[in-house]
Design a protein around this motif. Structure first.
Motif, short mmCIF file in Angstrom:
data_model
loop_
_atom_site.label_atom_id
_atom_site.label_comp_id
_atom_site.label_asym_id
_atom_site.label_seq_id
_atom_site.Cartn_x
_atom_site.Cartn_y
_atom_site.Cartn_z
N LYS A 7 0.94 -1.05 0.00
CA LYS A 7 -0.12 -0.14 -0.02
C LYS A 7 0.98 1.40 0.05
CE LYS A 7 -4.22 -1.14 2.05
NZ LYS A 7 -5.35 -0.60 3.07
N HIS A 8 1.98 1.36 0.75
CA HIS A 8 2.74 2.51 1.02
C HIS A 8 4.07 2.52 0.66
CE1 HIS A 8 -0.80 3.94 3.20
NE2 HIS A 8 -0.85 2.78 3.91
N GLY A 16 5.83 -1.00 8.58
CA GLY A 16 5.88 -2.45 9.15
C GLY A 16 6.63 -2.90 10.23
N LEU A 17 7.90 -2.06 10.34
CA LEU A 17 8.49 -2.40 11.62
C LEU A 17 8.08 -1.84 12.61
CD1 LEU A 17 12.14 -1.41 9.86
CD2 LEU A 17 11.34 -3.87 10.55
N SER A 18 7.47 -0.77 12.72
CA SER A 18 6.89 -0.38 14.02
C SER A 18 5.80 -0.84 14.28
CB SER A 18 6.20 1.06 13.71
OG SER A 18 5.26 0.94 12.82
N ARG A 19 5.09 -1.88 13.59
CA ARG A 19 4.04 -2.81 13.92
C ARG A 19 4.74 -4.03 14.62
NH1 ARG A 19 -0.86 -2.11 10.64
NH2 ARG A 19 -0.80 -4.56 10.15
N ILE A 20 5.66 -4.23 13.92
CA ILE A 20 6.41 -5.60 14.41
C ILE A 20 6.79 -5.27 15.88
CG2 ILE A 20 8.43 -7.02 14.39
CD1 ILE A 20 7.91 -6.94 11.46
N LEU A 21 7.24 -3.99 16.14
CA LEU A 21 7.97 -3.87 17.36
C LEU A 21 6.95 -3.63 18.55
CD1 LEU A 21 10.69 -1.06 16.26
CD2 LEU A 21 11.14 -3.33 17.11
N ARG A 22 5.72 -3.38 17.97
CA ARG A 22 4.41 -3.19 18.86
C ARG A 22 4.14 -4.67 19.53
NH1 ARG A 22 2.33 1.06 15.82
NH2 ARG A 22 1.18 -0.54 14.63
N CYS A 23 4.47 -5.77 18.86
CA CYS A 23 4.26 -7.05 19.30
C CYS A 23 5.14 -7.52 20.45
CB CYS A 23 4.70 -8.11 18.26
SG CYS A 23 3.53 -7.92 16.60
N ASN A 24 4.62 -7.19 21.55
CA ASN A 24 5.30 -7.28 23.02
C ASN A 24 4.24 -7.38 24.00
OD1 ASN A 24 5.18 -4.86 24.45
ND2 ASN A 24 6.13 -3.97 22.59
N GLU A 36 -5.30 3.35 5.25
CA GLU A 36 -5.35 3.99 3.94
C GLU A 36 -4.01 5.01 3.72
OE1 GLU A 36 -6.71 2.78 1.34
OE2 GLU A 36 -7.60 1.09 2.48
N HIS A 37 -3.95 5.77 4.76
CA HIS A 37 -3.02 6.83 4.69
C HIS A 37 -1.76 6.33 5.74
CE1 HIS A 37 -5.54 9.41 2.30
NE2 HIS A 37 -6.50 8.94 3.21
N PHE A 38 -0.59 6.67 5.36
CA PHE A 38 0.56 6.37 6.26
C PHE A 38 0.54 7.24 7.64
CE2 PHE A 38 4.63 7.28 8.16
CZ PHE A 38 5.31 6.13 7.91
N SER A 39 0.73 6.14 8.73
CA SER A 39 0.81 6.54 10.09
C SER A 39 1.47 5.58 10.76
CB SER A 39 -0.60 6.54 10.43
OG SER A 39 -0.82 6.87 11.73
N LEU A 40 2.41 6.06 11.80
CA LEU A 40 2.94 5.02 12.62
C LEU A 40 2.26 4.59 14.07
CD1 LEU A 40 6.42 6.37 12.52
CD2 LEU A 40 5.41 4.30 11.37
#
Length: 49
Positions: A7-8, A16-24, A36-40
């Motif tokens: 998408k982005h 994607g990296l920020s989403r993986i880092l939230r897996c804790n 739909e729009h880029f956001s961390l």
């Protein structure tokens, strides 16, 4: 992460990296859809309850 990159583009890689880092254990779980729009921020269009 693949959907975020599709998408982005390059920004999707960062997203994607920020989403993986939230897996804790210290982050509340749930489905984290790619916006739909880029956001961390996790699910930026969803109101926090």
């Amino acid at each position: 992460m693949v959907v975020a990159i599709e998408k982005h583009g390059f920004l999707g890689l960062i997203m994607g990296l920020s989403r993986i880092l939230r897996c804790n254990p210290f982050v509340r779980g749930g489905i984290d859809y790619v916006p739909e729009h880029f956001s961390l921020v996790r699910n930026p269009n969803k109101e926090e309850k």
